[in-house]
Scaffold this motif. Structure first.
Motif: not given
Length: 615
Positions: A367-373, A375-382, A480-489
Protein backbone atom coordinates in the motif's frame (compact mmCIF):
# COMPACT_ATOMS: atom_id res chain seq x y z
CA UNK A 1 37.63 11.21 24.92
CA UNK A 2 35.92 8.15 26.43
CA UNK A 3 37.58 7.10 29.69
CA UNK A 4 37.09 3.94 31.73
CA UNK A 5 35.22 3.55 34.99
CA UNK A 6 34.92 -0.23 34.52
CA UNK A 7 36.57 -2.69 32.13
CA UNK A 8 35.66 -6.18 30.88
CA UNK A 9 37.51 -7.65 33.85
CA UNK A 10 34.90 -5.97 36.04
CA UNK A 11 37.50 -3.75 37.69
CA UNK A 12 36.87 -0.13 38.66
CA UNK A 13 39.35 2.69 38.02
CA UNK A 14 38.32 5.36 40.50
CA UNK A 15 38.38 5.81 44.27
CA UNK A 16 35.69 3.58 45.77
CA UNK A 17 35.09 1.27 48.70
CA UNK A 18 33.69 -1.39 46.37
CA UNK A 19 35.83 -4.54 46.34
CA UNK A 20 36.08 -4.61 42.56
CA UNK A 21 38.41 -1.57 42.48
CA UNK A 22 41.46 -2.52 40.40
CA UNK A 23 44.06 -3.99 42.76
CA UNK A 24 46.92 -2.59 40.68
CA UNK A 25 45.96 1.03 41.35
CA UNK A 26 47.93 2.77 44.07
CA UNK A 27 45.73 3.39 47.12
CA UNK A 28 45.92 7.15 46.65
CA UNK A 29 45.40 7.11 42.86
CA UNK A 30 41.97 8.12 41.57
CA UNK A 31 42.81 7.45 37.94
CA UNK A 32 39.44 8.30 36.38
CA UNK A 33 39.14 11.57 38.30
CA UNK A 34 42.64 12.59 37.26
CA UNK A 35 41.91 11.79 33.61
CA UNK A 36 38.66 13.76 33.62
CA UNK A 37 40.30 16.74 35.32
CA UNK A 38 43.18 16.81 32.84
CA UNK A 39 40.91 16.52 29.80
CA UNK A 40 38.40 19.08 31.05
CA UNK A 41 41.29 21.50 31.60
CA UNK A 42 41.90 21.58 27.84
CA UNK A 43 38.23 21.63 26.84
CA UNK A 44 37.77 17.93 26.05
CA UNK A 45 34.57 16.16 27.11
CA UNK A 46 34.91 12.82 28.87
CA UNK A 47 32.12 10.25 28.42
CA UNK A 48 32.59 7.41 30.92
CA UNK A 49 32.84 3.77 29.86
CA UNK A 50 31.37 0.79 31.72
CA UNK A 51 31.32 -2.81 30.51
CA UNK A 52 27.94 -4.46 30.99
CA UNK A 53 27.46 -8.11 30.00
CA UNK A 54 31.18 -8.91 30.16
CA UNK A 55 32.41 -8.72 33.77
CA UNK A 56 34.99 -11.30 34.86
CA UNK A 57 34.97 -10.20 38.49
CA UNK A 58 31.21 -10.70 38.81
CA UNK A 59 31.39 -13.99 36.89
CA UNK A 60 33.99 -15.33 39.32
CA UNK A 61 32.28 -14.10 42.47
CA UNK A 62 28.78 -15.03 41.31
CA UNK A 63 28.97 -17.84 38.72
CA UNK A 64 25.21 -18.27 39.04
CA UNK A 65 24.84 -14.89 37.30
CA UNK A 66 26.49 -16.18 34.10
CA UNK A 67 24.10 -16.83 31.21
CA UNK A 68 23.38 -20.46 30.32
CA UNK A 69 22.44 -21.95 26.96
CA UNK A 70 19.68 -24.53 26.40
CA UNK A 71 22.12 -27.33 27.30
CA UNK A 72 22.87 -25.59 30.63
CA UNK A 73 26.38 -24.75 29.44
CA UNK A 74 27.68 -21.42 30.65
CA UNK A 75 27.93 -18.71 28.01
CA UNK A 76 31.59 -17.99 27.41
CA UNK A 77 33.70 -16.97 24.43
CA UNK A 78 35.41 -20.37 24.53
CA UNK A 79 34.31 -23.93 25.25
CA UNK A 80 37.54 -24.60 27.15
CA UNK A 81 38.07 -23.60 30.77
CA UNK A 82 41.78 -23.32 30.01
CA UNK A 83 41.55 -20.78 27.20
CA UNK A 84 41.48 -17.06 27.93
CA UNK A 85 37.94 -15.90 27.21
CA UNK A 86 35.16 -13.68 28.54
CA UNK A 87 32.09 -14.91 30.41
CA UNK A 88 28.74 -13.37 29.49
CA UNK A 89 26.43 -12.25 32.30
CA UNK A 90 22.66 -12.81 32.45
CA UNK A 91 20.79 -9.52 32.66
CA UNK A 92 17.69 -11.21 34.09
CA UNK A 93 19.78 -12.21 37.13
CA UNK A 94 20.63 -10.02 40.16
CA UNK A 95 23.62 -8.83 38.13
CA UNK A 96 21.33 -6.15 36.64
CA UNK A 97 21.02 -4.58 40.12
CA UNK A 98 24.75 -5.06 40.76
CA UNK A 99 25.52 -3.04 37.62
CA UNK A 100 22.90 -0.43 38.55
CA UNK A 101 24.73 0.09 41.87
CA UNK A 102 28.02 0.60 40.01
CA UNK A 103 26.41 3.02 37.57
CA UNK A 104 24.73 4.91 40.39
CA UNK A 105 28.05 5.37 42.17
CA UNK A 106 29.74 6.61 39.00
CA UNK A 107 26.93 9.07 38.35
CA UNK A 108 27.00 10.39 41.91
CA UNK A 109 30.79 10.55 41.97
CA UNK A 110 31.24 12.36 38.64
CA UNK A 111 27.99 14.28 38.07
CA UNK A 112 27.35 16.14 35.91
CA UNK A 113 28.69 13.59 33.42
CA UNK A 114 29.55 14.26 29.78
CA UNK A 115 27.91 10.99 28.81
CA UNK A 116 27.94 7.28 29.61
CA UNK A 117 29.12 4.54 27.23
CA UNK A 118 27.72 1.13 28.23
CA UNK A 119 29.40 -1.65 26.24
CA UNK A 120 28.54 -5.28 25.41
CA UNK A 121 24.75 -4.82 25.27
CA UNK A 122 23.56 -7.42 22.76
CA UNK A 123 20.41 -9.50 23.33
CA UNK A 124 21.65 -12.51 25.34
CA UNK A 125 19.24 -15.48 25.62
CA UNK A 126 19.65 -17.56 28.76
CA UNK A 127 17.94 -20.43 30.59
CA UNK A 128 19.04 -19.47 34.08
CA UNK A 129 16.39 -19.79 36.77
CA UNK A 130 15.86 -16.03 36.63
CA UNK A 131 15.42 -16.08 32.86
CA UNK A 132 13.06 -19.07 32.92
CA UNK A 133 10.95 -17.52 35.68
CA UNK A 134 10.87 -14.24 33.80
CA UNK A 135 9.74 -15.87 30.57
CA UNK A 136 6.95 -17.67 32.38
CA UNK A 137 5.76 -14.41 33.91
CA UNK A 138 5.61 -12.94 30.40
CA UNK A 139 3.68 -15.94 29.07
CA UNK A 140 6.63 -17.09 26.95
CA UNK A 141 7.79 -20.67 26.44
CA UNK A 142 11.40 -21.12 27.68
CA UNK A 143 11.73 -24.24 25.50
CA UNK A 144 11.19 -22.20 22.32
CA UNK A 145 14.38 -20.62 20.93
CA UNK A 146 12.48 -17.80 19.21
CA UNK A 147 10.69 -16.93 22.44
CA UNK A 148 13.97 -17.01 24.37
CA UNK A 149 15.34 -14.49 21.86
CA UNK A 150 12.19 -12.40 22.23
CA UNK A 151 12.62 -12.36 26.01
CA UNK A 152 16.29 -11.41 25.69
CA UNK A 153 15.27 -8.35 23.66
CA UNK A 154 12.62 -7.49 26.26
CA UNK A 155 15.20 -7.73 29.06
CA UNK A 156 17.61 -5.53 27.11
CA UNK A 157 15.06 -2.82 26.49
CA UNK A 158 14.00 -2.84 30.12
CA UNK A 159 17.53 -2.33 31.40
CA UNK A 160 18.10 0.30 28.73
CA UNK A 161 15.07 2.20 29.99
CA UNK A 162 16.25 1.83 33.60
CA UNK A 163 19.84 2.89 33.08
CA UNK A 164 18.91 5.67 30.65
CA UNK A 165 16.60 7.23 33.25
CA UNK A 166 19.44 7.11 35.78
CA UNK A 167 21.86 8.85 33.42
CA UNK A 168 19.43 11.53 32.25
CA UNK A 169 19.10 12.86 35.81
CA UNK A 170 22.83 13.62 35.97
CA UNK A 171 23.36 15.35 32.64
CA UNK A 172 24.10 19.08 32.41
CA UNK A 173 21.56 21.27 30.56
CA UNK A 174 23.91 21.57 27.55
CA UNK A 175 24.73 17.84 27.35
CA UNK A 176 25.93 16.85 23.90
CA UNK A 177 25.17 13.19 24.56
CA UNK A 178 23.51 10.98 27.15
CA UNK A 179 23.91 7.22 27.45
CA UNK A 180 24.89 4.95 24.59
CA UNK A 181 24.26 1.18 24.66
CA UNK A 182 26.90 -0.34 22.42
CA UNK A 183 26.92 -3.67 20.55
CA UNK A 184 23.28 -3.42 19.52
CA UNK A 185 22.10 -3.48 15.88
CA UNK A 186 21.54 0.02 14.56
CA UNK A 187 18.49 -1.25 12.69
CA UNK A 188 16.73 -1.36 16.08
CA UNK A 189 17.18 2.38 16.62
CA UNK A 190 13.77 3.25 15.24
CA UNK A 191 12.37 1.63 18.42
CA UNK A 192 15.30 2.18 20.81
CA UNK A 193 16.03 5.83 20.08
CA UNK A 194 13.77 6.68 23.05
CA UNK A 195 16.64 5.58 25.32
CA UNK A 196 19.43 7.62 23.70
CA UNK A 197 20.26 11.15 22.59
CA UNK A 198 22.85 10.19 20.01
CA UNK A 199 24.15 7.21 18.03
CA UNK A 200 27.56 5.56 17.95
CA UNK A 201 28.82 3.22 15.23
CA UNK A 202 31.65 0.91 16.23
CA UNK A 203 33.34 -0.60 13.20
CA UNK A 204 36.97 -1.66 12.89
CA UNK A 205 37.32 -2.82 9.26
CA UNK A 206 40.23 -5.14 10.07
CA UNK A 207 38.63 -6.29 13.32
CA UNK A 208 35.86 -8.37 11.81
CA UNK A 209 33.54 -5.61 10.60
CA UNK A 210 35.05 -5.26 7.11
CA UNK A 211 35.09 -2.25 4.82
CA UNK A 212 31.48 -2.82 3.72
CA UNK A 213 30.11 -2.27 7.24
CA UNK A 214 30.27 1.51 7.65
CA UNK A 215 28.83 2.37 4.21
CA UNK A 216 25.82 0.17 5.06
CA UNK A 217 25.20 1.18 8.67
CA UNK A 218 25.93 4.89 8.13
CA UNK A 219 23.28 5.08 5.44
CA UNK A 220 20.77 3.46 7.81
CA UNK A 221 21.58 5.74 10.75
CA UNK A 222 21.78 9.03 8.81
CA UNK A 223 18.03 9.41 8.14
CA UNK A 224 17.24 9.03 11.86
CA UNK A 225 18.57 12.55 12.39
CA UNK A 226 20.47 11.74 15.60
CA UNK A 227 23.99 13.12 16.21
CA UNK A 228 26.29 10.25 15.33
CA UNK A 229 29.82 9.33 16.33
CA UNK A 230 31.52 6.59 14.36
CA UNK A 231 34.72 5.03 15.53
CA UNK A 232 37.37 2.78 14.15
CA UNK A 233 40.58 1.79 15.97
CA UNK A 234 44.24 2.58 15.60
CA UNK A 235 45.01 -1.16 15.81
CA UNK A 236 46.32 -3.17 12.87
CA UNK A 237 43.60 -5.75 13.53
CA UNK A 238 41.13 -5.31 16.39
CA UNK A 239 40.74 -4.40 20.05
CA UNK A 240 43.58 -5.89 22.06
CA UNK A 241 46.07 -5.71 19.17
CA UNK A 242 47.84 -3.05 21.18
CA UNK A 243 51.37 -3.55 19.84
CA UNK A 244 50.48 -3.05 16.16
CA UNK A 245 49.53 0.13 14.31
CA UNK A 246 47.17 0.50 11.40
CA UNK A 247 48.68 1.80 8.13
CA UNK A 248 48.44 5.57 7.91
CA UNK A 249 46.47 5.43 4.66
CA UNK A 250 43.94 3.03 6.19
CA UNK A 251 43.16 5.39 9.06
CA UNK A 252 42.89 8.32 6.65
CA UNK A 253 40.46 6.28 4.52
CA UNK A 254 38.29 5.29 7.46
CA UNK A 255 38.14 8.80 8.94
CA UNK A 256 37.43 10.33 5.52
CA UNK A 257 34.57 7.87 5.04
CA UNK A 258 33.05 8.96 8.34
CA UNK A 259 33.36 12.61 7.37
CA UNK A 260 31.75 11.99 4.00
CA UNK A 261 28.72 10.38 5.66
CA UNK A 262 28.23 13.32 8.00
CA UNK A 263 29.49 11.44 11.06
CA UNK A 264 31.78 12.57 13.86
CA UNK A 265 35.01 10.60 13.73
CA UNK A 266 36.48 8.61 16.61
CA UNK A 267 39.58 6.41 16.85
CA UNK A 268 39.86 3.76 19.55
CA UNK A 269 42.99 3.21 21.64
CA UNK A 270 43.76 1.28 24.83
CA UNK A 271 45.91 2.95 27.46
CA UNK A 272 49.14 1.14 28.27
CA UNK A 273 49.37 -0.22 31.87
CA UNK A 274 52.01 2.42 32.58
CA UNK A 275 49.29 5.03 32.15
CA UNK A 276 51.08 7.11 29.51
CA UNK A 277 49.62 7.58 25.99
CA UNK A 278 51.93 6.42 23.22
CA UNK A 279 53.36 9.27 21.10
CA UNK A 280 53.41 7.00 18.04
CA UNK A 281 49.70 6.26 18.41
CA UNK A 282 48.69 9.89 18.71
CA UNK A 283 50.97 11.01 15.91
CA UNK A 284 49.14 8.48 13.71
CA UNK A 285 45.72 9.63 14.88
CA UNK A 286 46.80 13.25 14.50
CA UNK A 287 47.77 12.68 10.87
CA UNK A 288 44.17 11.69 10.05
CA UNK A 289 42.59 14.29 12.30
CA UNK A 290 44.76 16.96 10.73
CA UNK A 291 43.13 16.18 7.39
CA UNK A 292 39.65 16.31 8.92
CA UNK A 293 40.46 19.63 10.56
CA UNK A 294 41.42 21.09 7.19
CA UNK A 295 38.19 19.79 5.61
CA UNK A 296 35.65 20.77 8.26
CA UNK A 297 35.45 24.52 7.51
CA UNK A 298 34.02 23.72 4.08
CA UNK A 299 31.26 21.50 5.53
CA UNK A 300 29.67 24.00 7.90
CA UNK A 301 26.04 23.08 8.43
CA UNK A 302 26.45 20.23 5.96
CA UNK A 303 23.85 17.51 5.51
CA UNK A 304 24.11 14.51 3.23
CA UNK A 305 21.75 14.53 0.25
CA UNK A 306 20.23 11.29 -1.03
CA UNK A 307 17.65 10.71 -3.75
CA UNK A 308 17.28 6.91 -3.66
CA UNK A 309 15.87 4.93 -0.72
CA UNK A 310 16.73 1.24 -0.33
CA UNK A 311 14.22 -0.54 1.92
CA UNK A 312 15.89 -3.14 4.12
CA UNK A 313 14.57 -5.60 6.67
CA UNK A 314 15.47 -4.37 10.20
CA UNK A 315 15.42 -7.97 11.44
CA UNK A 316 18.69 -8.54 9.55
CA UNK A 317 20.43 -6.19 11.97
CA UNK A 318 23.85 -4.83 11.09
CA UNK A 319 24.60 -7.94 8.98
CA UNK A 320 22.33 -7.40 5.99
CA UNK A 321 23.35 -10.46 4.02
CA UNK A 322 24.21 -10.78 0.37
CA UNK A 323 21.48 -8.58 -1.10
CA UNK A 324 22.11 -5.73 1.36
CA UNK A 325 25.87 -5.65 0.81
CA UNK A 326 25.37 -6.18 -2.92
CA UNK A 327 23.02 -3.19 -3.05
CA UNK A 328 25.48 -0.93 -1.22
CA UNK A 329 28.44 -1.94 -3.35
CA UNK A 330 26.60 -1.70 -6.66
CA UNK A 331 24.99 1.65 -5.88
CA UNK A 332 28.26 3.09 -4.59
CA UNK A 333 29.99 2.04 -7.79
CA UNK A 334 27.17 3.60 -9.82
CA UNK A 335 27.68 6.90 -7.89
CA UNK A 336 24.05 6.72 -6.71
CA UNK A 337 23.25 8.89 -3.69
CA UNK A 338 21.14 6.69 -1.41
CA UNK A 339 19.93 5.95 2.10
CA UNK A 340 18.85 2.68 3.71
CA UNK A 341 15.46 2.70 5.41
CA UNK A 342 13.14 0.29 7.23
CA UNK A 343 9.97 -0.43 5.22
CA UNK A 344 7.75 1.73 7.44
CA UNK A 345 9.79 4.90 6.83
CA UNK A 346 8.60 8.14 5.30
CA UNK A 347 9.56 8.07 1.61
CA UNK A 348 8.90 11.74 1.01
CA UNK A 349 11.76 13.45 -0.82
CA UNK A 350 13.19 10.31 -2.43
CA UNK A 351 12.93 10.05 -6.20
CA UNK A 352 13.42 6.26 -6.41
CA UNK A 353 12.73 3.41 -3.98
CA UNK A 354 14.64 0.13 -4.34
CA UNK A 355 13.26 -3.01 -2.68
CA UNK A 356 15.93 -5.76 -2.55
CA UNK A 357 15.11 -9.43 -2.76
CA UNK A 358 15.59 -9.89 1.00
CA UNK A 359 12.84 -7.40 1.92
CA UNK A 360 9.39 -8.96 2.20
CA UNK A 361 6.58 -6.95 0.64
CA UNK A 362 3.55 -7.43 2.84
CA UNK A 363 0.14 -5.75 2.52
CA UNK A 364 1.24 -2.62 4.40
CA UNK A 365 4.38 -2.09 2.33
CA UNK A 366 2.49 -2.74 -0.92
CA UNK A 367 0.00 0.00 0.00
CA UNK A 368 2.79 2.41 0.90
CA UNK A 369 4.61 1.73 -2.37
CA UNK A 370 1.43 2.33 -4.32
CA UNK A 371 0.85 5.66 -2.57
CA UNK A 372 4.45 6.57 -3.28
CA UNK A 373 3.93 5.71 -6.96
CA UNK A 374 0.78 7.82 -7.09
CA UNK A 375 2.87 10.73 -5.81
CA UNK A 376 5.24 10.39 -8.76
CA UNK A 377 7.98 8.25 -7.23
CA UNK A 378 9.73 5.46 -9.13
CA UNK A 379 10.22 1.93 -7.80
CA UNK A 380 12.69 -0.88 -8.54
CA UNK A 381 11.83 -4.34 -7.20
CA UNK A 382 14.13 -7.37 -7.32
CA UNK A 383 13.35 -11.08 -7.09
CA UNK A 384 10.81 -12.08 -4.42
CA UNK A 385 10.03 -8.41 -3.71
CA UNK A 386 7.98 -8.46 -6.92
CA UNK A 387 5.35 -10.59 -5.14
CA UNK A 388 3.22 -9.30 -2.29
CA UNK A 389 3.19 -11.93 0.44
CA UNK A 390 4.92 -14.19 -2.07
CA UNK A 391 1.75 -14.77 -4.08
CA UNK A 392 0.54 -11.75 -6.09
CA UNK A 393 2.08 -8.73 -7.84
CA UNK A 394 3.43 -6.17 -5.38
CA UNK A 395 2.17 -3.27 -7.54
CA UNK A 396 -0.69 -3.11 -10.03
CA UNK A 397 1.41 -1.45 -12.75
CA UNK A 398 4.41 -3.76 -12.95
CA UNK A 399 6.13 -3.91 -16.35
CA UNK A 400 5.90 -7.71 -16.20
CA UNK A 401 3.06 -10.19 -15.85
CA UNK A 402 2.60 -13.88 -15.23
CA UNK A 403 4.98 -13.89 -12.28
CA UNK A 404 5.65 -17.35 -10.87
CA UNK A 405 8.56 -19.29 -9.35
CA UNK A 406 10.90 -20.65 -12.02
CA UNK A 407 12.34 -24.18 -12.02
CA UNK A 408 15.55 -24.48 -10.03
CA UNK A 409 18.88 -24.16 -11.83
CA UNK A 410 21.02 -21.65 -13.64
CA UNK A 411 19.84 -19.47 -16.48
CA UNK A 412 21.41 -16.75 -18.60
CA UNK A 413 20.63 -13.10 -19.28
CA UNK A 414 20.65 -11.67 -22.79
CA UNK A 415 20.91 -7.91 -22.29
CA UNK A 416 19.43 -5.38 -24.69
CA UNK A 417 20.62 -1.77 -24.74
CA UNK A 418 22.77 -2.11 -21.61
CA UNK A 419 26.05 -0.17 -21.94
CA UNK A 420 29.04 -2.32 -21.15
CA UNK A 421 27.29 -5.65 -21.76
CA UNK A 422 27.52 -7.22 -25.25
CA UNK A 423 24.06 -8.00 -26.61
CA UNK A 424 25.31 -11.22 -28.22
CA UNK A 425 26.89 -12.66 -25.07
CA UNK A 426 24.39 -14.17 -22.58
CA UNK A 427 25.54 -13.70 -18.98
CA UNK A 428 25.20 -16.39 -16.32
CA UNK A 429 22.57 -15.83 -13.62
CA UNK A 430 22.83 -17.93 -10.47
CA UNK A 431 20.14 -18.90 -8.02
CA UNK A 432 16.37 -18.90 -8.05
CA UNK A 433 14.31 -16.51 -10.14
CA UNK A 434 10.76 -15.73 -11.12
CA UNK A 435 9.32 -16.39 -14.55
CA UNK A 436 7.60 -13.42 -16.19
CA UNK A 437 6.47 -11.97 -19.51
CA UNK A 438 6.86 -8.36 -20.56
CA UNK A 439 3.76 -6.24 -20.08
CA UNK A 440 2.53 -4.24 -23.04
CA UNK A 441 4.69 -1.19 -23.63
CA UNK A 442 7.48 -2.26 -21.27
CA UNK A 443 11.11 -1.80 -22.26
CA UNK A 444 12.99 -5.08 -21.89
CA UNK A 445 16.60 -4.77 -20.74
CA UNK A 446 17.29 -8.48 -20.33
CA UNK A 447 15.64 -11.71 -21.42
CA UNK A 448 16.25 -15.22 -20.14
CA UNK A 449 18.30 -17.67 -22.15
CA UNK A 450 17.82 -21.31 -21.23
CA UNK A 451 20.69 -23.82 -20.96
CA UNK A 452 20.79 -26.78 -23.35
CA UNK A 453 19.57 -28.93 -20.46
CA UNK A 454 19.39 -28.68 -16.67
CA UNK A 455 22.56 -29.76 -14.92
CA UNK A 456 22.20 -32.85 -12.76
CA UNK A 457 24.36 -35.58 -11.27
CA UNK A 458 23.81 -37.89 -14.24
CA UNK A 459 23.78 -35.31 -17.02
CA UNK A 460 26.17 -32.38 -16.98
CA UNK A 461 28.61 -30.46 -19.16
CA UNK A 462 31.78 -28.72 -18.03
CA UNK A 463 32.97 -27.65 -14.61
CA UNK A 464 30.17 -25.23 -13.68
CA UNK A 465 27.00 -25.14 -15.77
CA UNK A 466 25.51 -26.18 -19.07
CA UNK A 467 26.16 -23.58 -21.82
CA UNK A 468 23.40 -21.17 -22.91
CA UNK A 469 21.17 -22.32 -25.74
CA UNK A 470 18.05 -20.52 -26.95
CA UNK A 471 16.58 -17.11 -26.19
CA UNK A 472 13.17 -17.38 -24.51
CA UNK A 473 10.28 -14.97 -24.15
CA UNK A 474 10.93 -14.88 -20.43
CA UNK A 475 11.89 -11.44 -19.11
CA UNK A 476 14.62 -10.89 -16.53
CA UNK A 477 14.61 -7.07 -16.37
CA UNK A 478 11.89 -4.76 -17.68
CA UNK A 479 11.05 -1.10 -17.12
CA UNK A 480 7.89 0.83 -17.74
CA UNK A 481 5.76 3.57 -16.23
CA UNK A 482 8.29 4.44 -13.55
CA UNK A 483 8.69 0.85 -12.31
CA UNK A 484 11.59 -1.55 -12.89
CA UNK A 485 11.11 -5.30 -12.37
CA UNK A 486 14.14 -7.57 -11.89
CA UNK A 487 13.12 -11.22 -11.71
CA UNK A 488 16.57 -12.53 -10.70
CA UNK A 489 18.34 -11.94 -7.33
CA UNK A 490 20.61 -9.39 -8.96
CA UNK A 491 21.85 -7.67 -5.79
CA UNK A 492 22.73 -10.87 -3.94
CA UNK A 493 24.40 -12.21 -7.09
CA UNK A 494 26.49 -9.05 -7.36
CA UNK A 495 27.72 -9.51 -3.81
CA UNK A 496 28.44 -13.22 -4.21
CA UNK A 497 29.99 -13.15 -7.69
CA UNK A 498 30.91 -9.50 -8.42
CA UNK A 499 30.10 -9.80 -12.13
CA UNK A 500 30.25 -6.28 -13.57
CA UNK A 501 27.44 -7.07 -15.99
CA UNK A 502 25.08 -7.16 -13.00
CA UNK A 503 26.13 -3.64 -12.02
CA UNK A 504 25.71 -2.43 -15.60
CA UNK A 505 22.24 -3.98 -15.74
CA UNK A 506 21.18 -2.38 -12.47
CA UNK A 507 22.60 0.93 -13.69
CA UNK A 508 20.65 0.73 -16.95
CA UNK A 509 17.41 0.16 -15.03
CA UNK A 510 18.12 3.07 -12.69
CA UNK A 511 18.97 5.31 -15.65
CA UNK A 512 15.41 4.78 -16.90
CA UNK A 513 13.96 5.69 -13.50
CA UNK A 514 16.42 8.47 -12.66
CA UNK A 515 17.75 9.94 -15.92
CA UNK A 516 19.17 13.03 -14.18
CA UNK A 517 20.98 11.79 -11.05
CA UNK A 518 22.39 14.25 -8.57
CA UNK A 519 26.00 13.43 -9.42
CA UNK A 520 27.88 11.63 -12.17
CA UNK A 521 31.54 10.78 -11.97
CA UNK A 522 34.01 8.84 -14.06
CA UNK A 523 37.22 7.41 -12.70
CA UNK A 524 37.90 4.01 -11.19
CA UNK A 525 35.01 1.77 -10.16
CA UNK A 526 35.98 1.89 -6.49
CA UNK A 527 35.54 5.68 -6.28
CA UNK A 528 33.11 6.60 -3.48
CA UNK A 529 30.99 9.74 -3.79
CA UNK A 530 28.69 11.52 -1.37
CA UNK A 531 27.03 14.91 -1.71
CA UNK A 532 26.48 17.45 1.07
CA UNK A 533 24.48 20.65 1.07
CA UNK A 534 26.20 23.31 3.15
CA UNK A 535 25.35 26.82 4.25
CA UNK A 536 27.10 28.21 1.16
CA UNK A 537 26.48 25.57 -1.49
CA UNK A 538 27.41 21.95 -2.16
CA UNK A 539 30.37 19.69 -1.45
CA UNK A 540 31.00 16.49 -3.38
CA UNK A 541 33.24 14.04 -1.52
CA UNK A 542 35.56 11.92 -3.65
CA UNK A 543 37.22 8.98 -1.81
CA UNK A 544 39.73 6.72 -3.55
CA UNK A 545 41.36 3.88 -1.60
CA UNK A 546 41.50 0.19 -2.51
CA UNK A 547 41.50 -2.42 0.27
CA UNK A 548 43.27 -5.58 -0.83
CA UNK A 549 43.13 -9.06 0.70
CA UNK A 550 46.67 -9.70 1.92
CA UNK A 551 46.12 -12.33 4.62
CA UNK A 552 43.49 -15.05 4.93
CA UNK A 553 41.23 -12.63 6.82
CA UNK A 554 42.51 -9.06 6.42
CA UNK A 555 41.77 -6.43 3.78
CA UNK A 556 44.51 -3.82 4.08
CA UNK A 557 44.96 -0.29 2.76
CA UNK A 558 48.50 1.04 2.29
CA UNK A 559 48.17 3.94 -0.15
CA UNK A 560 45.62 6.31 -1.62
CA UNK A 561 44.68 5.56 -5.22
CA UNK A 562 45.30 8.63 -7.43
CA UNK A 563 42.45 10.24 -9.35
CA UNK A 564 43.68 11.73 -12.61
CA UNK A 565 41.53 14.02 -14.78
CA UNK A 566 38.31 12.42 -13.48
CA UNK A 567 35.13 14.03 -14.85
CA UNK A 568 32.58 15.00 -12.19
CA UNK A 569 29.15 16.44 -12.95
CA UNK A 570 26.81 17.89 -10.31
CA UNK A 571 23.16 18.65 -11.06
CA UNK A 572 22.84 22.39 -10.52
CA UNK A 573 20.16 24.76 -11.78
CA UNK A 574 22.35 27.83 -12.10
CA UNK A 575 25.99 28.68 -12.61
CA UNK A 576 28.12 28.67 -9.45
CA UNK A 577 30.00 31.57 -7.93
CA UNK A 578 33.14 29.49 -7.45
CA UNK A 579 34.38 25.88 -7.62
CA UNK A 580 37.42 24.72 -5.66
CA UNK A 581 39.07 21.45 -4.76
CA UNK A 582 39.39 21.34 -0.99
CA UNK A 583 41.15 21.21 1.34
CA UNK A 584 43.99 22.26 -1.01
CA UNK A 585 42.12 25.38 -2.18
CA UNK A 586 42.80 24.70 -5.88
CA UNK A 587 40.44 26.64 -8.13
CA UNK A 588 38.86 24.32 -10.72
CA UNK A 589 37.92 25.30 -14.28
CA UNK A 590 34.23 24.55 -14.78
CA UNK A 591 31.45 24.52 -17.32
CA UNK A 592 27.72 24.80 -16.73
CA UNK A 593 25.40 23.49 -19.42
CA UNK A 594 22.16 24.69 -17.85
CA UNK A 595 21.51 21.47 -15.96
CA UNK A 596 24.88 20.21 -14.73
CA UNK A 597 28.11 21.72 -13.46
CA UNK A 598 31.09 19.93 -15.04
CA UNK A 599 34.63 19.80 -13.65
CA UNK A 600 37.65 17.53 -13.98
CA UNK A 601 39.56 16.47 -10.87
CA UNK A 602 43.10 15.30 -10.25
CA UNK A 603 44.12 14.44 -6.70
CA UNK A 604 46.68 12.06 -5.22
CA UNK A 605 45.50 12.28 -1.61
CA UNK A 606 42.74 9.66 -1.42
CA UNK A 607 40.08 12.13 -0.28
CA UNK A 608 39.16 15.50 -1.70
CA UNK A 609 36.03 17.61 -2.00
CA UNK A 610 34.67 19.55 -4.94
CA UNK A 611 33.28 22.55 -3.06
CA UNK A 612 30.77 24.58 -5.04
CA UNK A 613 29.68 27.99 -3.84
CA UNK A 614 26.22 28.74 -5.24
CA UNK A 615 22.76 30.12 -4.43
Amino acid sequence: MTVFAKCHHGRLYYSTDRPERHPGLAPDLDLLSAQIEALHAVGIRTPIYLSLQVDEYAAREHPEWVAHDENLKITRWSDSAFEAAWHVLDMSSPYADYFADQLSEVLERFAPVDGIFVDMCWDQPSVSRWAVDGMRREGLDPADADQRARYAKLVARRYMARYSAMVEKTLPPDAAQGVWFNSRPKTGLSEERQFVRHTEIEGLPTGGWGYAFLPYVARYVRPLGLPTLSHTGRFHESWGDNAALKPRAALLYECSQMLSHGLTSGVGDVLHPRGAPSPAVYELIGSAYGHLERCEPFLDGGRVVSEVAVLVDPALGDNPGASGIGAVRALQQLRTQFDLLPPASDLTGYRVVVVPESTRVDDALAVRLQHYREGGGAVLLTGPALLKNGTEPALPDLPVEGLAPAPAGESFLACEGVPGVPADFPVISYGSRLTARAAEGAEVLARVVAPYFPRSWDRFCGHSYTPPADLTEEVAVAVGGGVAAVTVPLLAEFHEHGLEAYRHLLGAALDRLLPDPLVRAGGPVHLETTVMRTTTGTAVHLISFVPSRETPTLDLVHDPFPLVDVPVALRLDSAPRSVRLQPTGQELPWDHDGAYLHVRVTTLDGHAMVVVDHD
